[in-house]
Design a protein around this motif. Structure first.
Motif, PDB file in Angstrom:
ATOM      1  N   PHE A 245       0.855  -1.177   0.000  1.00 25.40           N
ATOM      2  CA  PHE A 245       0.000   0.000   0.000  1.00 25.40           C
ATOM      3  C   PHE A 245       0.891   1.228   0.000  1.00 25.40           C
ATOM      4  O   PHE A 245       1.761   1.371   0.855  1.00 25.40           O
ATOM      5  CB  PHE A 245      -0.887  -0.013   1.247  1.00 25.40           C
ATOM      6  CG  PHE A 245      -1.917   1.085   1.302  1.00 25.40           C
ATOM      7  CD1 PHE A 245      -3.184   0.893   0.772  1.00 25.40           C
ATOM      8  CD2 PHE A 245      -1.622   2.302   1.897  1.00 25.40           C
ATOM      9  CE1 PHE A 245      -4.140   1.893   0.830  1.00 25.40           C
ATOM     10  CE2 PHE A 245      -2.568   3.314   1.962  1.00 25.40           C
ATOM     11  CZ  PHE A 245      -3.833   3.110   1.430  1.00 25.40           C
ATOM     12  N   ALA A 246       0.726   2.100  -0.969  1.00 28.05           N
ATOM     13  CA  ALA A 246       1.578   3.283  -1.092  1.00 28.05           C
ATOM     14  C   ALA A 246       0.813   4.537  -0.700  1.00 28.05           C
ATOM     15  O   ALA A 246      -0.391   4.654  -0.945  1.00 28.05           O
ATOM     16  CB  ALA A 246       2.110   3.419  -2.512  1.00 28.05           C
ATOM     17  N   VAL A 247       1.547   5.473  -0.092  1.00 29.29           N
ATOM     18  CA  VAL A 247       1.002   6.784   0.242  1.00 29.29           C
ATOM     19  C   VAL A 247       1.842   7.815  -0.499  1.00 29.29           C
ATOM     20  O   VAL A 247       3.063   7.859  -0.336  1.00 29.29           O
ATOM     21  CB  VAL A 247       1.043   7.056   1.756  1.00 29.29           C
ATOM     22  CG1 VAL A 247       0.447   8.428   2.065  1.00 29.29           C
ATOM     23  CG2 VAL A 247       0.292   5.975   2.517  1.00 29.29           C
ATOM     24  N   ILE A 248       1.189   8.631  -1.324  1.00 31.14           N
ATOM     25  CA  ILE A 248       1.916   9.627  -2.090  1.00 31.14           C
ATOM     26  C   ILE A 248       1.288  10.997  -1.870  1.00 31.14           C
ATOM     27  O   ILE A 248       0.149  11.116  -1.415  1.00 31.14           O
ATOM     28  CB  ILE A 248       1.938   9.306  -3.601  1.00 31.14           C
ATOM     29  CG1 ILE A 248       0.525   9.340  -4.202  1.00 31.14           C
ATOM     30  CG2 ILE A 248       2.608   7.959  -3.852  1.00 31.14           C
ATOM     31  CD1 ILE A 248       0.501   9.203  -5.713  1.00 31.14           C
ATOM     32  N   GLY A 249       2.041  12.022  -2.199  1.00 30.55           N
ATOM     33  CA  GLY A 249       1.560  13.384  -2.086  1.00 30.55           C
ATOM     34  C   GLY A 249       2.720  14.347  -2.178  1.00 30.55           C
ATOM     35  O   GLY A 249       3.883  13.966  -2.012  1.00 30.55           O
ATOM     36  N   PRO A 250       2.445  15.613  -2.442  1.00 31.92           N
ATOM     37  CA  PRO A 250       3.516  16.614  -2.523  1.00 31.92           C
ATOM     38  C   PRO A 250       4.264  16.743  -1.197  1.00 31.92           C
ATOM     39  O   PRO A 250       3.803  16.253  -0.154  1.00 31.92           O
ATOM     40  CB  PRO A 250       2.753  17.907  -2.860  1.00 31.92           C
ATOM     41  CG  PRO A 250       1.430  17.462  -3.385  1.00 31.92           C
ATOM     42  CD  PRO A 250       1.121  16.179  -2.701  1.00 31.92           C
TER      43      PRO A 250
ATOM     44  N   MET B  26       3.855   3.418  -9.011  1.00 30.62           N
ATOM     45  CA  MET B  26       2.837   2.879  -9.919  1.00 30.62           C
ATOM     46  C   MET B  26       3.194   1.486 -10.418  1.00 30.62           C
ATOM     47  O   MET B  26       2.317   0.690 -10.747  1.00 30.62           O
ATOM     48  CB  MET B  26       2.619   3.835 -11.086  1.00 30.62           C
ATOM     49  CG  MET B  26       2.098   5.207 -10.661  1.00 30.62           C
ATOM     50  SD  MET B  26       0.603   5.115  -9.622  1.00 30.62           S
ATOM     51  CE  MET B  26       0.513   6.799  -8.995  1.00 30.62           C
ATOM     52  N   ASP B  27       4.473   1.169 -10.459  1.00 33.03           N
ATOM     53  CA  ASP B  27       4.896  -0.175 -10.864  1.00 33.03           C
ATOM     54  C   ASP B  27       4.719  -1.203  -9.746  1.00 33.03           C
ATOM     55  O   ASP B  27       4.434  -2.373 -10.019  1.00 33.03           O
ATOM     56  CB  ASP B  27       6.364  -0.163 -11.296  1.00 33.03           C
ATOM     57  CG  ASP B  27       6.561   0.448 -12.665  1.00 33.03           C
ATOM     58  OD1 ASP B  27       5.560   0.598 -13.398  1.00 33.03           O
ATOM     59  OD2 ASP B  27       7.708   0.788 -13.011  1.00 33.03           O
ATOM     60  N   LEU B  28       4.908  -0.787  -8.493  1.00 37.31           N
ATOM     61  CA  LEU B  28       4.983  -1.754  -7.395  1.00 37.31           C
ATOM     62  C   LEU B  28       3.694  -1.893  -6.588  1.00 37.31           C
ATOM     63  O   LEU B  28       3.376  -2.984  -6.115  1.00 37.31           O
ATOM     64  CB  LEU B  28       6.108  -1.375  -6.419  1.00 37.31           C
ATOM     65  CG  LEU B  28       7.542  -1.303  -6.959  1.00 37.31           C
ATOM     66  CD1 LEU B  28       8.506  -1.113  -5.798  1.00 37.31           C
ATOM     67  CD2 LEU B  28       7.899  -2.544  -7.758  1.00 37.31           C
TER      68      LEU B  28
ATOM     69  N   THR C  46      -6.439   1.690  -7.189  1.00 36.38           N
ATOM     70  CA  THR C  46      -5.339   1.053  -7.894  1.00 36.38           C
ATOM     71  C   THR C  46      -4.471   2.136  -8.540  1.00 36.38           C
ATOM     72  O   THR C  46      -4.918   3.282  -8.724  1.00 36.38           O
ATOM     73  CB  THR C  46      -5.858   0.113  -8.985  1.00 36.38           C
ATOM     74  OG1 THR C  46      -6.514   0.899  -9.993  1.00 36.38           O
ATOM     75  CG2 THR C  46      -6.820  -0.924  -8.406  1.00 36.38           C
ATOM     76  N   PRO C  47      -3.226   1.811  -8.881  1.00 39.48           N
ATOM     77  CA  PRO C  47      -2.385   2.823  -9.540  1.00 39.48           C
ATOM     78  C   PRO C  47      -3.045   3.439 -10.768  1.00 39.48           C
ATOM     79  O   PRO C  47      -2.968   4.655 -10.975  1.00 39.48           O
ATOM     80  CB  PRO C  47      -1.133   2.024  -9.908  1.00 39.48           C
ATOM     81  CG  PRO C  47      -1.029   0.985  -8.840  1.00 39.48           C
ATOM     82  CD  PRO C  47      -2.454   0.590  -8.569  1.00 39.48           C
ATOM     83  N   ASP C  48      -3.718   2.630 -11.571  1.00 42.64           N
ATOM     84  CA  ASP C  48      -4.353   3.167 -12.775  1.00 42.64           C
ATOM     85  C   ASP C  48      -5.483   4.122 -12.422  1.00 42.64           C
ATOM     86  O   ASP C  48      -5.623   5.198 -13.027  1.00 42.64           O
ATOM     87  CB  ASP C  48      -4.881   2.017 -13.638  1.00 42.64           C
ATOM     88  CG  ASP C  48      -5.467   2.511 -14.956  1.00 42.64           C
ATOM     89  OD1 ASP C  48      -4.710   3.103 -15.749  1.00 42.64           O
ATOM     90  OD2 ASP C  48      -6.681   2.321 -15.165  1.00 42.64           O
ATOM     91  N   GLU C  49      -6.284   3.759 -11.431  1.00 43.27           N
ATOM     92  CA  GLU C  49      -7.386   4.627 -11.013  1.00 43.27           C
ATOM     93  C   GLU C  49      -6.869   5.958 -10.478  1.00 43.27           C
ATOM     94  O   GLU C  49      -7.416   7.024 -10.776  1.00 43.27           O
ATOM     95  CB  GLU C  49      -8.228   3.921  -9.941  1.00 43.27           C
ATOM     96  CG  GLU C  49      -9.029   2.735 -10.455  1.00 43.27           C
ATOM     97  CD  GLU C  49      -9.620   1.902  -9.339  1.00 43.27           C
ATOM     98  OE1 GLU C  49     -10.528   1.088  -9.630  1.00 43.27           O
ATOM     99  OE2 GLU C  49      -9.167   2.036  -8.162  1.00 43.27           O
ATOM    100  N   VAL C  50      -5.811   5.886  -9.689  1.00 42.63           N
ATOM    101  CA  VAL C  50      -5.259   7.091  -9.073  1.00 42.63           C
ATOM    102  C   VAL C  50      -4.690   8.031 -10.135  1.00 42.63           C
ATOM    103  O   VAL C  50      -4.896   9.256 -10.091  1.00 42.63           O
ATOM    104  CB  VAL C  50      -4.188   6.707  -8.036  1.00 42.63           C
ATOM    105  CG1 VAL C  50      -3.329   7.909  -7.663  1.00 42.63           C
ATOM    106  CG2 VAL C  50      -4.854   6.115  -6.799  1.00 42.63           C
ATOM    107  N   GLN C  51      -3.975   7.474 -11.100  1.00 43.99           N
ATOM    108  CA  GLN C  51      -3.364   8.310 -12.132  1.00 43.99           C
ATOM    109  C   GLN C  51      -4.403   9.035 -12.988  1.00 43.99           C
ATOM    110  O   GLN C  51      -4.105  10.085 -13.563  1.00 43.99           O
ATOM    111  CB  GLN C  51      -2.472   7.452 -13.032  1.00 43.99           C
ATOM    112  CG  GLN C  51      -1.212   6.964 -12.351  1.00 43.99           C
ATOM    113  CD  GLN C  51      -0.367   6.107 -13.275  1.00 43.99           C
ATOM    114  OE1 GLN C  51       0.498   6.600 -13.982  1.00 43.99           O
ATOM    115  NE2 GLN C  51      -0.634   4.808 -13.275  1.00 43.99           N
ATOM    116  N   ARG C  52      -5.617   8.483 -13.065  1.00 42.16           N
ATOM    117  CA  ARG C  52      -6.664   9.083 -13.887  1.00 42.16           C
ATOM    118  C   ARG C  52      -7.578  10.026 -13.098  1.00 42.16           C
ATOM    119  O   ARG C  52      -8.472  10.632 -13.677  1.00 42.16           O
ATOM    120  CB  ARG C  52      -7.521   7.977 -14.513  1.00 42.16           C
ATOM    121  CG  ARG C  52      -6.762   6.985 -15.384  1.00 42.16           C
ATOM    122  CD  ARG C  52      -6.306   7.600 -16.674  1.00 42.16           C
ATOM    123  NE  ARG C  52      -7.424   8.100 -17.470  1.00 42.16           N
ATOM    124  CZ  ARG C  52      -7.283   8.787 -18.603  1.00 42.16           C
ATOM    125  NH1 ARG C  52      -6.066   9.064 -19.050  1.00 42.16           N
ATOM    126  NH2 ARG C  52      -8.337   9.205 -19.272  1.00 42.16           N
TER     127      ARG C  52
END
Length: 263
Positions: A39-44, A223-225, A242-248
């Motif tokens: 589970f990844a957490v991203i943000g500025p 997004m790869d992992l 999911t990575p794809d959902e988040v990127q969109r």
């Protein structure tokens, strides 16, 4: 790949709020981490990602919300108590003892599994000796797993930066975690070091079956992992998916790029 990512959550956060003198560091964050999940957490920068790790590991106590680990309420527990329950972490900045060898640094991760006192250690007999042998065996397994044997007897201060980051990862694994927190595991690494670390992170998830929460600025790596990603901005969750959902997601695009997603 891990077989079960739909069982009882390993970690559950519900409506967590953390403020410092009125400034919201974590603002209504809720999520769960499933067995075997990355589970990844991203943000500025300044989005509250490390503050969230400090809440999970007991360094900070939020003013509101709940934190449950393996079904147990751990809110307000000391960091040492939470670590003893099976939460281990790495840090943005390397936190190793540079004059100690690679092996000695990783042995520090075994401290919570030691059940003998100073007297037994001085006498170096019986249970103390048996446990020491077993702890060293565990550490040597991790050395092999992370391909660190070439540097095992060297002071870590002499090792390349990327290897030092791998030693810190090994020390976290030496605790035999039930949940691993990775705080920017590839920060400052070159491409080769990043690719090596990515491979080891996947091996930890898939071969050791350890669920992982990863904070990282390298979007390609995330997004790869990651199995799922939560995006936060100024402490507030934007979306999880999911990575794809988040990127969109248009709000994610605005948070990172300041513009609408083109269609």
């Amino acid at each position: 790949m891990s077989a079960n990512r739909t069982g009882t959550p390993v970690l559950e956060l519900d409506d967590v709020h953390l403020s410092f003198k009125g400034v919201k560091a974590v603002n209504g964050v809720s999520f769960e981490v499933r067995p075997g999940e990355l589970f990844a957490v991203i943000g500025p920068n300044g989005a509250g990602k490390t503050s969230l790790f400090n809440v999970i590991s007991g360094v900070y106590k939020p003013q509101q919300g709940s934190v449950r680990f393996l079904g147990e309420d751990v809110l307000g527990k000391k960091p040492s108590d939470i670590a003893a329950r099976g939460v281990s972490r790495t840090f943005q900045n390397i936190a190793l003892f540079e004059h100690l060898t690679l092996i000695d640094n990783m042995m520090l991760g075994r401290h919570q599994h030691i059940s003998y006192g100073a007297g037994a250690a001085i006498a170096w007999w019986g249970r103390a000796r048996r446990q020491e042998v077993e702890h060293r065996r565990k550490v040597e397994e991790i050395v092999d797993f992370l391909e660190l044997a070439a540097w095992r007897a060297l002071p870590v201060g002499l090792l390349p930066y990327g290897v030092q980051k791998r030693v810190e990862l090994g020390r976290a694994l030496a605790m035999e975690p039930k949940l691993l927190l990775l705080d920017e595991p590839v920060a400052g690494m070159n491409l080769e070091e990043t690719e090596d670390t990515a491979r080891f992170v996947l091996d930890i998830r898939d071969e050791l079956d350890v669920p992982i929460i990863m904070v990282e600025h390298d979007m390609g790596l995330v997004m790869d992992l990651a199995d799922r990603v939560m995006v936060v901005d100024f402490g507030t969750p934007i979306t999880t998916g999911t990575p794809d959902e988040v990127q969109r997601h248009p709000d994610v695009v605005r948070a990172y790029l300041g513009e609408e997603l083109s269609t």
